[in-house]
Design an enzyme around this catalytic site. Structure first.
Site, PDB file in Angstrom:
ATOM      1  N   LEU A 170       0.855  -1.021  -0.042  1.00 54.13           N
ATOM      2  CA  LEU A 170       0.007   0.137  -0.217  1.00 54.13           C
ATOM      3  C   LEU A 170       0.903   1.222   0.010  1.00 54.13           C
ATOM      4  O   LEU A 170       1.920   1.194   0.681  1.00 54.13           O
ATOM      5  CB  LEU A 170      -0.840   0.092   1.244  1.00 54.13           C
ATOM      6  CG  LEU A 170      -2.143  -0.763   1.435  1.00 54.13           C
ATOM      7  CD1 LEU A 170      -2.728  -0.425   2.685  1.00 54.13           C
ATOM      8  CD2 LEU A 170      -3.040  -0.214   0.285  1.00 54.13           C
ATOM      9  N   ASP A 171       0.613   2.349  -0.743  1.00 54.87           N
ATOM     10  CA  ASP A 171       1.377   3.243  -0.826  1.00 54.87           C
ATOM     11  C   ASP A 171       1.495   3.984   0.623  1.00 54.87           C
ATOM     12  O   ASP A 171       0.623   3.874   1.486  1.00 54.87           O
ATOM     13  CB  ASP A 171       0.841   4.439  -1.840  1.00 54.87           C
ATOM     14  CG  ASP A 171       1.052   4.039  -3.117  1.00 54.87           C
ATOM     15  OD1 ASP A 171       2.116   3.126  -3.639  1.00 54.87           O
ATOM     16  OD2 ASP A 171      -0.018   3.962  -3.947  1.00 54.87           O
ATOM     17  N   ARG A 172       2.356   4.937   0.679  1.00 53.98           N
ATOM     18  CA  ARG A 172       2.509   5.558   1.841  1.00 53.98           C
ATOM     19  C   ARG A 172       1.278   6.391   2.285  1.00 53.98           C
ATOM     20  O   ARG A 172       1.070   6.514   3.472  1.00 53.98           O
ATOM     21  CB  ARG A 172       3.773   6.326   1.938  1.00 53.98           C
ATOM     22  CG  ARG A 172       4.114   6.987   3.514  1.00 53.98           C
ATOM     23  CD  ARG A 172       5.602   7.637   3.331  1.00 53.98           C
ATOM     24  NE  ARG A 172       5.611   8.702   4.203  1.00 53.98           N
ATOM     25  CZ  ARG A 172       6.056   9.809   3.928  1.00 53.98           C
ATOM     26  NH1 ARG A 172       6.742  10.358   2.929  1.00 53.98           N
ATOM     27  NH2 ARG A 172       6.258  10.780   4.809  1.00 53.98           N
TER      28      ARG A 172
END
Length: 182
Positions: free
Chosen positions: A44-46
């Site tokens: 998951l992206d930051r």
């Protein structure tokens, strides 16, 4: 028996155990999970929140993360704007992105879900409405859901992955995890 950990990744946390290359240290999985031998199955992206699965089993990791298995991933997405039927229909057909067309998605407008507050909060603009969508995809390109909503004129403000396959965030507060038998 394989280990499977369901983790509710908070906003701003990297989907890895170490932070390589940043001049300042950012939060990573090691700040929340002290279980040896497990690795993320996907990422998951930051700036995204929600369900991240970790396992110690390579085959299970591949089944979860590899696009060829088309495991459904469901997101609760707060978008800027007022989603019209045409935008939702475009998401359901699949949209053209710079790296090619997406597969059709399940997309529907939903009432605002009862989620934890995000830290920091999203930007709110009084003159521009926002809405929530439930979007399910079966591929996993880089920032795909954000790019899909932008392609139909609905920039993403908040993105929470709620489910991967049969596993959900149900009952998991941000920054907490539970291990389940598989």
């Amino acid at each position: 028996m394989a280990r499977l950990i369901l983790f509710n990744k908070p906003f701003g946390v990297l989907s890895q155990f170490t932070d390589r290359g940043a001049p300042t240290t950012r939060a990573t999985l090691s700040d929340f999970i002290a279980v040896p031998g497990v690795y993320p199955a996907g990422r998951l992206d930051r700036d995204s929140e929600g369900l991240l699965l970790l396992t110690d089993d390579g085959r299970l990791q591949a089944r979860i993360a590899e696009p060829r298995f088309k495991l459904p991933k469901t997101y609760l997405v707060q978008v800027e704007g007022d989603p019209q039927d045409a935008a939702l229909a475009a998401l359901r057909r699949g949209v053209r992105l710079k790296d090619g067309p997406t597969l059709p998605a399940e997309a529907e407008r939903i009432p605002a879900p009862d989620l934890w507050p995000r830290d920091p909060p999203i930007r709110v603009r009084k003159a521009i409405p926002d809405a929530w969508l439930r979007i399910t995809i079966r591929e996993g390109r880089n920032r795909q859901v954000r790019r899909m909503t932008a392609a139909v004129g609905l920039p993403t403000l908040r993105l929470v992955r709620w489910a991967v396959g049969e596993w959900t965030l149900e009952g998991l507060a941000p920054g907490t995890f539970r291990e389940i038998a598989v």
